[in-house]
Design a protein around this motif. Structure first.
Motif, PDB file in Angstrom:
ATOM      1  N   LYS A   2      32.411 -18.617  31.861  1.00 17.36           N
ATOM      2  CA  LYS A   2      33.266 -18.807  30.690  1.00 17.36           C
ATOM      3  C   LYS A   2      34.438 -17.855  30.757  1.00 17.36           C
ATOM      4  CE  LYS A   2      29.523 -20.386  27.695  1.00 17.36           C
ATOM      5  NZ  LYS A   2      28.787 -20.171  26.433  1.00 17.36           N
ATOM      6  N   THR A   3      35.584 -18.305  30.340  1.00 16.45           N
ATOM      7  CA  THR A   3      36.791 -17.486  30.409  1.00 16.45           C
ATOM      8  C   THR A   3      37.515 -17.525  29.082  1.00 16.45           C
ATOM      9  OG1 THR A   3      37.943 -19.400  31.294  1.00 16.45           O
ATOM     10  CG2 THR A   3      37.126 -17.809  32.885  1.00 16.45           C
ATOM     11  N   ASN A   4      37.496 -16.429  28.381  1.00 17.75           N
ATOM     12  CA  ASN A   4      38.148 -16.175  27.090  1.00 17.75           C
ATOM     13  C   ASN A   4      38.107 -17.343  26.106  1.00 17.75           C
ATOM     14  OD1 ASN A   4      40.312 -17.908  27.751  1.00 17.75           O
ATOM     15  ND2 ASN A   4      41.720 -16.261  28.246  1.00 17.75           N
ATOM     16  N   GLY A   5      37.047 -18.143  26.176  1.00 15.95           N
ATOM     17  CA  GLY A   5      36.849 -19.193  25.183  1.00 15.95           C
ATOM     18  C   GLY A   5      37.654 -20.445  25.404  1.00 15.95           C
ATOM     19  N   THR A   6      38.505 -20.488  26.443  1.00 16.87           N
ATOM     20  CA  THR A   6      39.333 -21.666  26.624  1.00 16.87           C
ATOM     21  C   THR A   6      38.686 -22.681  27.549  1.00 16.87           C
ATOM     22  OG1 THR A   6      40.519 -20.672  28.476  1.00 16.87           O
ATOM     23  CG2 THR A   6      41.428 -20.317  26.279  1.00 16.87           C
ATOM     24  N   SER A   7      37.916 -22.229  28.528  1.00 16.79           N
ATOM     25  CA  SER A   7      37.308 -23.143  29.480  1.00 16.79           C
ATOM     26  C   SER A   7      35.902 -22.691  29.823  1.00 16.79           C
ATOM     27  CB  SER A   7      38.132 -23.230  30.762  1.00 16.79           C
ATOM     28  OG  SER A   7      37.429 -23.955  31.748  1.00 16.79           O
ATOM     29  N   THR A   8      34.997 -23.600  29.867  1.00 13.90           N
ATOM     30  CA  THR A   8      33.634 -23.303  30.290  1.00 13.90           C
ATOM     31  C   THR A   8      33.370 -23.817  31.697  1.00 13.90           C
ATOM     32  OG1 THR A   8      32.850 -25.351  29.299  1.00 13.90           O
ATOM     33  CG2 THR A   8      32.789 -23.387  27.911  1.00 13.90           C
ATOM     34  N   GLY A   9      34.360 -24.407  32.336  1.00 13.20           N
ATOM     35  CA  GLY A   9      34.165 -24.959  33.664  1.00 13.20           C
ATOM     36  C   GLY A   9      33.436 -26.273  33.651  1.00 13.20           C
ATOM     37  N   LEU A  10      33.256 -26.861  32.468  1.00 10.64           N
ATOM     38  CA  LEU A  10      32.589 -28.149  32.353  1.00 10.64           C
ATOM     39  C   LEU A  10      33.539 -29.271  32.746  1.00 10.64           C
ATOM     40  CD1 LEU A  10      30.824 -27.511  28.926  1.00 10.64           C
ATOM     41  CD2 LEU A  10      29.729 -27.543  31.178  1.00 10.64           C
ATOM     42  N   PRO A  11      33.017 -30.466  32.970  1.00 15.00           N
ATOM     43  CA  PRO A  11      33.904 -31.576  33.342  1.00 15.00           C
ATOM     44  C   PRO A  11      34.893 -31.941  32.237  1.00 15.00           C
ATOM     45  CG  PRO A  11      31.592 -32.107  33.772  1.00 15.00           C
ATOM     46  CD  PRO A  11      31.597 -30.859  32.964  1.00 15.00           C
ATOM     47  N   ILE A  12      35.948 -32.617  32.633  1.00 20.46           N
ATOM     48  CA  ILE A  12      36.862 -33.273  31.693  1.00 20.46           C
ATOM     49  C   ILE A  12      36.542 -34.756  31.757  1.00 20.46           C
ATOM     50  CG2 ILE A  12      39.263 -33.817  31.153  1.00 20.46           C
ATOM     51  CD1 ILE A  12      40.001 -31.197  32.618  1.00 20.46           C
ATOM     52  N   VAL A  13      36.271 -35.354  30.608  1.00 18.71           N
ATOM     53  CA  VAL A  13      35.930 -36.779  30.566  1.00 18.71           C
ATOM     54  C   VAL A  13      37.120 -37.560  30.030  1.00 18.71           C
ATOM     55  CG1 VAL A  13      34.426 -38.543  29.553  1.00 18.71           C
ATOM     56  CG2 VAL A  13      33.465 -36.337  30.258  1.00 18.71           C
ATOM     57  N   ILE A  14      37.477 -38.611  30.743  1.00 22.42           N
ATOM     58  CA  ILE A  14      38.566 -39.500  30.322  1.00 22.42           C
ATOM     59  C   ILE A  14      37.960 -40.868  30.052  1.00 22.42           C
ATOM     60  CG2 ILE A  14      40.739 -40.611  30.977  1.00 22.42           C
ATOM     61  CD1 ILE A  14      41.249 -38.178  32.804  1.00 22.42           C
ATOM     62  N   ALA A  15      38.048 -41.311  28.813  1.00 19.27           N
ATOM     63  CA  ALA A  15      37.561 -42.638  28.442  1.00 19.27           C
ATOM     64  C   ALA A  15      38.677 -43.642  28.689  1.00 19.27           C
ATOM     65  CB  ALA A  15      37.154 -42.666  26.967  1.00 19.27           C
ATOM     66  N   GLY A  16      38.457 -44.566  29.610  1.00 23.81           N
ATOM     67  CA  GLY A  16      39.464 -45.566  29.914  1.00 23.81           C
ATOM     68  C   GLY A  16      40.038 -45.404  31.301  1.00 23.81           C
ATOM     69  N   GLY A  17      39.770 -46.399  32.152  1.00 25.48           N
ATOM     70  CA  GLY A  17      40.272 -46.369  33.521  1.00 25.48           C
ATOM     71  C   GLY A  17      41.406 -47.334  33.738  1.00 25.48           C
ATOM     72  N   GLY A  18      42.289 -47.432  32.735  1.00 24.95           N
ATOM     73  CA  GLY A  18      43.531 -48.165  32.928  1.00 24.95           C
ATOM     74  C   GLY A  18      44.524 -47.269  33.645  1.00 24.95           C
ATOM     75  N   CYS A  19      45.768 -47.698  33.699  1.00 22.19           N
ATOM     76  CA  CYS A  19      46.776 -46.936  34.442  1.00 22.19           C
ATOM     77  C   CYS A  19      46.995 -45.539  33.869  1.00 22.19           C
ATOM     78  CB  CYS A  19      48.092 -47.709  34.453  1.00 22.19           C
ATOM     79  SG  CYS A  19      47.990 -49.298  35.304  1.00 22.19           S
ATOM     80  N   VAL A  20      47.002 -45.414  32.548  1.00 21.70           N
ATOM     81  CA  VAL A  20      47.259 -44.112  31.918  1.00 21.70           C
ATOM     82  C   VAL A  20      46.109 -43.148  32.178  1.00 21.70           C
ATOM     83  CG1 VAL A  20      47.592 -42.919  29.721  1.00 21.70           C
ATOM     84  CG2 VAL A  20      48.802 -45.053  30.173  1.00 21.70           C
TER      85      VAL A  20
END
Length: 419
Positions: free
Chosen positions: A9-27
């Motif tokens: 963990k780093t100063n509360g901004t990131s835990t190193g966990l994944p980033i999840v993106i809902a939607g596999g369209g172009c954006v």
């Protein structure tokens, strides 16, 4: 539960966990690729229920003003090979008024023009690119069912085929899941705006428009028989988009497609013997919308693209604005996840408001004007002259002088909380 224990963990901004993106369209995939190419160490998981569909062209044109964003991701050479560039754009009268040219421009070789590329081809390229990255994971056949936003993470539940469920503990969740966004609804962000007074029907047909003097992109101006006729590929496929009353049922729209196409195509689309010379590949009615979410970010959850805003297609800024959303958001998330942001919470809030204002001012307003433009009455020379006098875009096209569209890019380094 899927998580990552590889980072501290780093100063509360990131835990190193994944980033999840809902939607596999172009954006969503473009955002994923930018994050995968960045210095962050977080895994990037894209969740998308449907495979790219070759029969569903959907978005088909990409504006030159976002080419620099494609170039930053190293995509422009491959996109150029996959698609083709428009050779010209024009405004013209309806068939009933002789399809007379009002203003047009033919592009010279090397001159910036729209990139014509069906959405499924773009998706396919992006899926391959994201999967090639060590941090990238595309989960086809899965969709978001719910999430729980916590102080230092967000718990995301996803559902696959057969009702199989998984839970992902993530750093952030971004909804790029389209106009009916599940993430936006679960986030409780009001979708402000309106449904316009007509339905639009996108028909993809095979017909030789070039033989009749049509440009690659033709805005047809008429109070009733207005629309857009644009080339999709080099194999003869064209998009013919037109308007119908908002009250029309889907059954009425499908039954009336040939009657409407007869008013959009030269010679009613028939040969000398009265036989139809076109083939309809796809009919897709949809309600024209001008909407924008009240916020694009809450806690550890955000939205972008069509999940965050909708516009009519006549200015060609819908997908372009979503790509610009993703480009700006990727920079913001990288700044936060590499512990360089002065105020992460404030930075995400600033990104949200900046993108909202960019949509309202640089996308929604020009799109509303474009919608009104194609519905003008130009049946007389007096009306044409009036349009040329009062409409700066048509006037610029007529005189051959370039009219620069407003920028869709947000300078994230100027946002509050950046550094």
């Amino acid at each position: 539960m899927i998580s990552s224990n590889s980072h501290t963990k780093t100063n509360g901004t990131s835990t190193g966990l994944p980033i999840v993106i809902a939607g596999g369209g172009c954006v969503g995939l473009f955002l994923a690729l930018l994050l995968c190419q960045s210095p962050i160490r977080n895994k990037v998981i894209v969740v998308e229920p449907n495979l790219p569909n070759a029969t569903d062209t959907r978005a088909m044109a990409h504006q030159p003003l976002i080419f620099p964003l494609f170039a930053c991701a190293g995509l422009l050479p491959e996109l150029s090979k996959l698609g083709s560039f428009s050779s010209g754009i024009c405004f013209r009268k309806s068939v009933a008024n002789g399809s007379e040219l009002i203003a047009g421009k033919q592009f010279k070789e090397g001159e910036k023009a729209q990139l014509l590329l069906p959405q499924w081809k773009f998706q396919g390229l992006l899926i391959g690119k994201v999967k090639q990255e060590d941090k990238g994971d595309v989960r086809m056949g899965w969709k978001i069912s719910s999430f729980q936003d916590k102080e230092k993470s967000v718990s995301v539940k996803i559902v696959g085929e057969g009702g199989k469920e998984e839970e992902i503990k993530a750093d952030y969740l971004i909804g790029a899941d389209g106009a009916k966004s599940t993430v936006r609804k679960l986030l409780g962000a009001e979708f402000e705006g309106e449904t316009l007074d007509a339905q639009l029907v996108a028909t993809d047909i095979v017909f030789d428009f070039h033989r009749h003097g049509f440009y690659d992109a033709n805005f047809v101006i008429d109070p009733v028989d207005y629309g857009l006729i644009g080339r999709i590929d080099n194999e003869g496929l064209w998009r013919v988009s037109y308007g119908v009353p908002r009250s029309a049922t889907e059954e009425q729209i499908f039954e009336g497609v040939h009657e409407k196409l007869a008013k959009m195509l030269p010679g009613e689309g028939k040969d000398e013997d009265g036989e139809r010379k076109y083939e309809v590949r796809r009919i897709a009615p949809y309600k024209a919308q001008q909407r924008c979410a009240e916020t694009f970010w809450k806690g550890r959850v955000g939205i972008c693209g069509d999940a965050a805003h909708l516009t009519n297609p006549y200015a060609g800024l819908g997908l372009a604005s979503g790509i610009a959303d993703a480009a700006a958001l990727s920079e913001v998330l990288v700044q936060i996840l590499t512990n360089k942001a002065a105020a992460p919470v404030q930075l995400l809030s600033s990104w949200s408001e900046a993108r909202r204002q960019k949509f309202l001012n640089a996308v929604s307003q020009p799109s509303r004007m474009a919608y009104m433009r194609v519905r003008r009455n130009v049946d007389s020379q007096e009306n044409v002259d009036m349009m040329l006098e009062r409409d700066p875009l048509v006037k610029a096209l007529k005189t051959g002088m370039p009219m620069m569209p407003p920028s869709l890019v947000t300078n994230v380094q100027e946002l509050e909380g950046w550094a």
